[in-house]
Motif scaffolding. Structure first.
Motif, mmCIF file in Angstrom:
data_model
loop_
_atom_site.group_PDB
_atom_site.id
_atom_site.type_symbol
_atom_site.label_atom_id
_atom_site.label_comp_id
_atom_site.label_asym_id
_atom_site.label_seq_id
_atom_site.Cartn_x
_atom_site.Cartn_y
_atom_site.Cartn_z
ATOM 1 N N SER A 51 0.792 -1.228 0.000
ATOM 2 C CA SER A 51 0.000 0.000 0.000
ATOM 3 C C SER A 51 0.825 1.279 0.000
ATOM 4 O O SER A 51 0.282 2.346 -0.221
ATOM 5 C CB SER A 51 -0.965 0.011 1.190
ATOM 6 O OG SER A 51 -0.235 -0.038 2.397
ATOM 7 N N SER A 52 2.152 1.181 0.242
ATOM 8 C CA SER A 52 2.979 2.393 0.204
ATOM 9 C C SER A 52 4.419 2.065 -0.157
ATOM 10 O O SER A 52 4.887 0.938 0.064
ATOM 11 C CB SER A 52 2.943 3.123 1.550
ATOM 12 O OG SER A 52 3.757 2.459 2.493
ATOM 13 N N HIS B 15 6.961 3.196 1.311
ATOM 14 C CA HIS B 15 7.655 2.978 2.579
ATOM 15 C C HIS B 15 7.639 1.486 2.952
ATOM 16 O O HIS B 15 8.655 0.941 3.386
ATOM 17 C CB HIS B 15 7.008 3.819 3.690
ATOM 18 C CG HIS B 15 7.539 3.513 5.047
ATOM 19 N ND1 HIS B 15 8.798 3.900 5.458
ATOM 20 C CD2 HIS B 15 7.000 2.834 6.093
ATOM 21 C CE1 HIS B 15 8.993 3.478 6.700
ATOM 22 N NE2 HIS B 15 7.919 2.830 7.109
ATOM 23 N N GLY C 95 -2.987 2.619 -5.530
ATOM 24 C CA GLY C 95 -2.277 2.985 -4.301
ATOM 25 C C GLY C 95 -0.822 3.251 -4.610
ATOM 26 O O GLY C 95 -0.482 4.131 -5.389
ATOM 27 N N CYS C 96 0.032 2.465 -4.043
ATOM 28 C CA CYS C 96 1.479 2.598 -4.202
ATOM 29 C C CYS C 96 1.875 2.337 -5.658
ATOM 30 O O CYS C 96 1.359 1.440 -6.304
ATOM 31 C CB CYS C 96 2.169 1.598 -3.277
ATOM 32 S SG CYS C 96 3.950 1.565 -3.436
#
Length: 87
Positions: A9-10, A12, A41-42
């Protein structure tokens, strides 16, 4: 060599996974998520040898990081790639 992609989702979270997995001396890469599997999302995914799938799942559980999708990468005769959902 066969490859798979894990979508998170990211960026990071992808970096966290990549850093942890690369500590073992093996290569795990970060690539732009292909449009065909992007969920909005990402924009990045973890790319790894398909044989390392269980290790990727284990590390994601240890770090409590959810995987949004896992895809098998397949090369087409024309040189393009398609992504088939594994999970």
């Amino acid at each position: 060599m066969k490859y798979a992609l894990a979508v998170f989702s990211s960026v990071h979270l992808v970096n966290q996974m990549k850093s942890r997995l690369n500590r073992g001396g093996e290569y795990f890469g970060m690539i732009r998520t292909p449009h065909s599997i992007s969920t909005g999302g990402c924009g990045f995914a973890l790319r790894f040898e398909e044989s390392k799938l269980l290790l990727v799942k284990q590390v994601s559980q240890e770090l409590r990081i959810a995987i949004n999708g896992i895809y098998k990468e397949e090369n087409q005769e024309n040189g393009s790639k398609i992504y088939i959902p594994i999970e």
